[in-house]
Design a protein around this motif. Structure first.
Motif, mmCIF file in Angstrom:
data_model
loop_
_atom_site.group_PDB
_atom_site.id
_atom_site.type_symbol
_atom_site.label_atom_id
_atom_site.label_comp_id
_atom_site.label_asym_id
_atom_site.label_seq_id
_atom_site.Cartn_x
_atom_site.Cartn_y
_atom_site.Cartn_z
ATOM 1 N N MET A 1 -10.969 -24.453 2.050
ATOM 2 C CA MET A 1 -9.947 -23.637 1.359
ATOM 3 C C MET A 1 -9.396 -22.550 2.273
ATOM 4 S SD MET A 1 -9.122 -23.826 -1.995
ATOM 5 C CE MET A 1 -9.702 -23.015 -3.478
ATOM 6 N N GLU A 2 -8.178 -22.256 2.048
ATOM 7 C CA GLU A 2 -7.503 -21.278 2.897
ATOM 8 C C GLU A 2 -7.885 -19.858 2.471
ATOM 9 O OE1 GLU A 2 -2.970 -19.710 3.564
ATOM 10 O OE2 GLU A 2 -3.418 -21.214 2.030
ATOM 11 N N LYS A 3 -8.243 -19.045 3.455
ATOM 12 C CA LYS A 3 -8.532 -17.641 3.150
ATOM 13 C C LYS A 3 -7.203 -16.884 3.122
ATOM 14 C CE LYS A 3 -13.174 -17.676 3.812
ATOM 15 N NZ LYS A 3 -13.391 -18.934 3.077
ATOM 16 N N ILE A 4 -6.858 -16.371 1.955
ATOM 17 C CA ILE A 4 -5.560 -15.703 1.900
ATOM 18 C C ILE A 4 -5.684 -14.211 2.171
ATOM 19 C CG2 ILE A 4 -5.617 -15.399 -0.604
ATOM 20 C CD1 ILE A 4 -2.457 -16.257 -0.074
ATOM 21 N N ILE A 5 -6.832 -13.668 1.824
ATOM 22 C CA ILE A 5 -7.042 -12.243 2.058
ATOM 23 C C ILE A 5 -8.255 -12.074 2.957
ATOM 24 C CG2 ILE A 5 -7.648 -10.041 0.992
ATOM 25 C CD1 ILE A 5 -6.223 -10.909 -1.485
ATOM 26 N N SER A 6 -8.103 -11.301 3.992
ATOM 27 C CA SER A 6 -9.274 -11.016 4.807
ATOM 28 C C SER A 6 -9.288 -9.548 5.230
ATOM 29 C CB SER A 6 -9.295 -11.973 5.996
ATOM 30 O OG SER A 6 -9.403 -11.303 7.202
ATOM 31 N N LEU A 7 -10.362 -8.880 4.883
ATOM 32 C CA LEU A 7 -10.556 -7.484 5.291
ATOM 33 C C LEU A 7 -11.730 -7.458 6.257
ATOM 34 C CD1 LEU A 7 -9.184 -7.182 2.397
ATOM 35 C CD2 LEU A 7 -10.224 -4.947 2.338
ATOM 36 N N LYS A 8 -11.524 -6.831 7.402
ATOM 37 C CA LYS A 8 -12.611 -6.767 8.388
ATOM 38 C C LYS A 8 -12.888 -5.331 8.760
ATOM 39 C CE LYS A 8 -12.625 -10.995 10.855
ATOM 40 N NZ LYS A 8 -11.508 -11.548 11.602
ATOM 41 N N ASN A 9 -14.071 -4.869 8.437
ATOM 42 C CA ASN A 9 -14.535 -3.526 8.800
ATOM 43 C C ASN A 9 -13.492 -2.462 8.512
ATOM 44 O OD1 ASN A 9 -15.459 -5.615 11.179
ATOM 45 N ND2 ASN A 9 -17.134 -4.373 10.353
ATOM 46 N N VAL A 10 -12.967 -2.500 7.314
ATOM 47 C CA VAL A 10 -11.898 -1.573 6.966
ATOM 48 C C VAL A 10 -12.464 -0.229 6.505
ATOM 49 C CG1 VAL A 10 -9.995 -1.158 5.377
ATOM 50 C CG2 VAL A 10 -10.352 -3.435 6.339
ATOM 51 N N SER A 11 -11.952 0.843 7.102
ATOM 52 C CA SER A 11 -12.326 2.187 6.656
ATOM 53 C C SER A 11 -11.077 3.007 6.412
ATOM 54 C CB SER A 11 -13.166 2.895 7.719
ATOM 55 O OG SER A 11 -14.365 2.205 7.933
ATOM 56 N N LYS A 12 -11.199 3.943 5.508
ATOM 57 C CA LYS A 12 -10.097 4.890 5.312
ATOM 58 C C LYS A 12 -10.668 6.296 5.168
ATOM 59 C CE LYS A 12 -6.044 6.446 4.633
ATOM 60 N NZ LYS A 12 -4.965 6.327 5.634
ATOM 61 N N ALA A 40 -13.221 7.633 2.148
ATOM 62 C CA ALA A 40 -12.957 7.038 0.840
ATOM 63 C C ALA A 40 -13.425 5.584 0.833
ATOM 64 C CB ALA A 40 -11.479 7.116 0.512
ATOM 65 N N VAL A 41 -13.198 4.919 1.939
ATOM 66 C CA VAL A 41 -13.647 3.537 2.081
ATOM 67 C C VAL A 41 -14.329 3.422 3.424
ATOM 68 C CG1 VAL A 41 -12.888 1.167 2.422
ATOM 69 C CG2 VAL A 41 -11.887 2.523 0.599
ATOM 70 N N ASN A 42 -15.518 2.811 3.424
ATOM 71 C CA ASN A 42 -16.356 2.868 4.601
ATOM 72 C C ASN A 42 -16.767 1.477 5.067
ATOM 73 O OD1 ASN A 42 -17.827 3.933 6.607
ATOM 74 N ND2 ASN A 42 -19.226 5.113 5.299
ATOM 75 N N GLY A 63 -13.560 4.334 -4.568
ATOM 76 C CA GLY A 63 -12.751 3.841 -3.462
ATOM 77 C C GLY A 63 -11.939 2.612 -3.827
ATOM 78 N N LYS A 64 -11.934 2.286 -5.125
ATOM 79 C CA LYS A 64 -11.177 1.119 -5.580
ATOM 80 C C LYS A 64 -9.688 1.268 -5.311
ATOM 81 C CE LYS A 64 -12.444 1.318 -9.604
ATOM 82 N NZ LYS A 64 -12.493 1.466 -11.014
ATOM 83 N N SER A 65 -9.124 2.359 -5.820
ATOM 84 C CA SER A 65 -7.679 2.554 -5.668
ATOM 85 C C SER A 65 -7.288 2.567 -4.206
ATOM 86 C CB SER A 65 -7.245 3.881 -6.274
ATOM 87 O OG SER A 65 -7.377 3.845 -7.635
ATOM 88 N N THR A 66 -8.113 3.225 -3.393
ATOM 89 C CA THR A 66 -7.794 3.310 -1.971
ATOM 90 C C THR A 66 -7.732 1.904 -1.368
ATOM 91 O OG1 THR A 66 -8.997 5.380 -1.944
ATOM 92 C CG2 THR A 66 -8.437 4.426 0.175
ATOM 93 N N GLY A 73 -0.322 -2.300 0.906
ATOM 94 C CA GLY A 73 0.525 -1.801 1.980
ATOM 95 C C GLY A 73 0.994 -0.372 1.811
ATOM 96 N N VAL A 74 0.532 0.313 0.787
ATOM 97 C CA VAL A 74 0.953 1.697 0.588
ATOM 98 C C VAL A 74 0.211 2.626 1.549
ATOM 99 C CG1 VAL A 74 1.101 3.579 -1.066
ATOM 100 C CG2 VAL A 74 1.491 1.255 -1.803
ATOM 101 N N LEU A 75 -1.044 2.310 1.804
ATOM 102 C CA LEU A 75 -1.838 3.117 2.732
ATOM 103 C C LEU A 75 -2.170 2.308 3.977
ATOM 104 C CD1 LEU A 75 -4.559 4.970 0.628
ATOM 105 C CD2 LEU A 75 -2.715 5.994 1.931
ATOM 106 N N GLU A 76 -2.240 3.013 5.088
ATOM 107 C CA GLU A 76 -2.640 2.362 6.323
ATOM 108 C C GLU A 76 -4.117 2.654 6.541
ATOM 109 O OE1 GLU A 76 -0.233 3.581 9.627
ATOM 110 O OE2 GLU A 76 -1.598 2.651 11.067
#
Lengths: 348, 267
Positions: A1-12, A40-42, A63-66, A73-76
């Motif tokens: 199956m195709e991975k449509i969303i991928s987050l890698k070591n994302v912090s904010k 907020a996100v670690n 940290g859900k909203s973040t 795409g609202v936050l970098e």
């Protein structure tokens, strides 16, 4: 199956001013450069496949909203990579927006003064939806909800439920690959909730849309999600099937009994006393059953039993010997209780 | 997928506008009252102007009809900002309540999308009134009509509008960074009242401010020199179309930068 969303070591990280108290403190803050960094996100990572419905859960301020804002795409992100549908969301937002739909529970994105159908027509042009695709989508919509009643009413005259319904339809109108639903059933009555869940389910099945659902309502989760991701204090606590998580907490089941017929017999005080009594007695007879817990809901007494510690049938037998039972039910541990246990640190 | 060009945006605007007008008409009382209010605002503005000029027949060499020219010119120049960019006034509320986030998820230009939501029909009345005043003054000054002068008039009106739009964009976009930006909008909007006077009546300090800081002198004074003082046109007047476009573009960039940095409130 195709991975449509991928987050890698994302912090904010957010830079926040250390605020002082009092009027004097506020005045000094005007010149202060004393910032602290809030994570907020670690360092979170996850992958989501096309067509999945993922419940994204966590207490307020977890940290859900973040995360959702970063995914839309609202936050970098401060660090880490987010790739969704082959794009980096915060770059070139206009193009990215073509492939996502977003619904925020109580904030409508439709034109306030217009009937929903007029909003839909504008959206059709805005997203450049082809006539045929638009018609197909409207046919699908009308097969699941009563469109005629909904579409010709100005949005400002709609009930919250009708508005949410229209907002969800609007988010799916351009057949996006991913739809983000933020508390879609908040503040709605039971009938409307189930209607909206049904709609989301149908749209997901028919269009194979990936859906990210944030909610505090475990009813939404039970009805829609197989997979849940739980986040707290910026880190992911759990990411897997919802059924698996229940087994982590042992072999829990809830025995529900009703010890009276009429409301007089079942008055609140009597039940409260019964609850205390029963827990003491049960723990006395079955010393191994340390996690056994008795509580009351409405006119029922709920006994949460870990079957690794004591057999359900023994507990039932014991109660029956003591009291007359009018009604019995047996339930799996509810998602609600599981999630509560996790929030309270049950996974550590 | 087509490219979203000018035609695309024009079409979208037309559709949103049509719907907006339709829904405005449905609030009939509101529509009638605001139309009457608009008429009275314009008439009372004109009366106070008229009273001043009954007492001072000329100000620093500017006669009655010339002042009337400036007045009419500024009314027309202020029409576009009133009609098409009125949503700037709501920006602050949208930003603080968190509602602004809904504009962030559409596949079209966010500035366009935001402004397209409100069309203020009252501006049209102002346009009609301004045209009448300008026509009356024009006739009495004996400016005559030729193709060149009409082209000049249109260019200078567009230029003047651009200045006012840019000023309001900049003032509104402060809310992306400041908490109490309401003042700035109101203050700047008040300043536009000075636009209808020739900049020469102010002392050099104000003249400098109105030319380079809050450039309201470009809204009527500098462009009108083309018609009223054709022998003595300052360089700034010739440059004003360029400056106007540049100024508008800068204000657009600032606005967009604010919108991009916006991240909403907690939910």
């Amino acid at each position: 199956m195709e991975k449509i969303i991928s987050l890698k070591n994302v912090s904010k990280e957010f830079k926040v001013l250390n605020r002082r108290e009092g009027l004097r403190g506020s005045f000094m803050d005007l010149f202060s450069r004393d910032y602290k960094i809030i994570n907020a996100v670690n360092n979170i990572s996850m992958e989501i496949e096309q067509g999945e419905i993922v419940g994204y859960l966590g207490p307020n301020g977890a940290g859900k909203s973040t995360t959702i804002k970063m995914m839309t795409g609202v936050l970098e992100p401060t660090s880490g990579d987010i790739i969704i549908d082959g794009r980096i969301p915060y770059k070139d937002r206009n193009k990215y927006a073509q492939n996502i739909g977003v619904v925020f529970g109580q904030r409508t994105q439709l034109w306030w003064a217009l009937p929903a159908i007029e909003s839909f027509k504008i959206l059709k042009d805005m997203y450049q939806v082809k006539d045929k695709d638009y018609k197909d989508m409207m046919d699908l919509f009308s097969s699941t909800v009563d469109l005629d009643k909904l579409l010709h009413k100005p949005v400002r005259q709609m009930s919250l439920g009708q508005r949410t319904l229209s907002d969800i339809l609007a988010a799916f109108l351009h057949n996006p690959k991913i739809v983000f639903l933020d508390e879609p059933t908040i503040g709605l009555d039971v009938a409307m909730k189930s209607k909206i869940r049904e709609l989301i389910k149908t749209l997901n099945k028919e269009k194979n849309t990936t859906i990210i659902l944030t909610t505090h309502d475990m009813g939404d989760v039970d009805a829609l999600c197989r997979r849940i991701v739980i986040i707290d204090k910026g880190t992911i606590l759990y990411d897997n099937d919802i059924e698996k998580i229940k087994s982590i907490f042992g072999n829990y089941r809830t025995l529900k009994v009703r010890l009276g017929k009429t409301s007089e017999e079942l008055n609140e005080e009597a039940i409260k006393k019964e609850v205390e009594d029963m827990e003491l007695k049960l723990k006395e007879v079955y010393p191994k059953a340390q996690t056994l817990h008795v509580s009351d809901v409405d006119e029922w007494i709920n006994i949460l039993v870990n079957e690794d510690e004591v057999e359900m049938i023994d507990v039932l037998n014991f109660i029956q010997r003591q009291r007359k039972i009018y009604d019995v039910r047996l339930e799996e541990i509810s998602t609600e209780s599981v999630i509560r246990k996790i929030y309270e640190g049950g996974l550590e | 997928m087509q490219k979203r060009g000018l035609l695309f945006y024009f079409n979208i605007y037309r559709k949103i506008l049509a719907q907006d007008l339709k829904s405005k008409m449905s609030y009939r009382a509101d529509f009638i009252i605001s139309t009457i209010g608009m008429i009275f605002t314009n008439i009372s503005g004109f009366i106070s102007f008229w009273i001043i000029f009954k007492n001072f027949p000329s100000i620093k060499g500017w006669g009655y009809y010339e002042m009337l020219f400036l007045y009419g010119f500024s009314l027309i120049a202020l029409t576009p900002v009133q009609c098409f960019f009125d949503n700037n006034w709501n920006l602050r509320n949208h930003v603080y309540s968190g509602d602004f986030i809904k504009y962030c998820f559409r596949p079209i230009n966010i500035f366009f999308y935001y402004m397209s939501e409100v069309f203020d029909i009252k501006g049209l009345g102002q346009f009609v009134f301004g045209s009448l005043v300008l026509g009356y003054a024009w006739n009495n000054i004996n400016l005559g009509i030729s193709i060149t002068i009409i082209i000049k008039l249109i260019i200078s009106l567009i230029t003047a509008s651009l200045f006012m739009i840019a000023i309001m964009n900049l003032a509104a976009s402060t809310c992306f960074w400041l908490l109490n930006s309401g003042y700035i909008m109101v203050m700047v909007f008040r300043f536009k009242d000075y636009a209808k006077y020739p900049a020469t009546i102010f002392n050099s300090g104000f003249k400098f401010i109105f030319t380079f800081i809050i450039p309201i002198a470009f809204i009527a004074y500098y462009p009108s020199l083309v018609f009223l003082r054709p022998d003595d046109i300052p360089v700034l007047t010739w440059l004003s179309p360029l400056i106007g476009i540049l100024f508008f573009y800068i204000s657009y960039l600032v606005w967009m930068k604010g919108a991009k940095s916006y991240s909403g409130t907690g939910s």
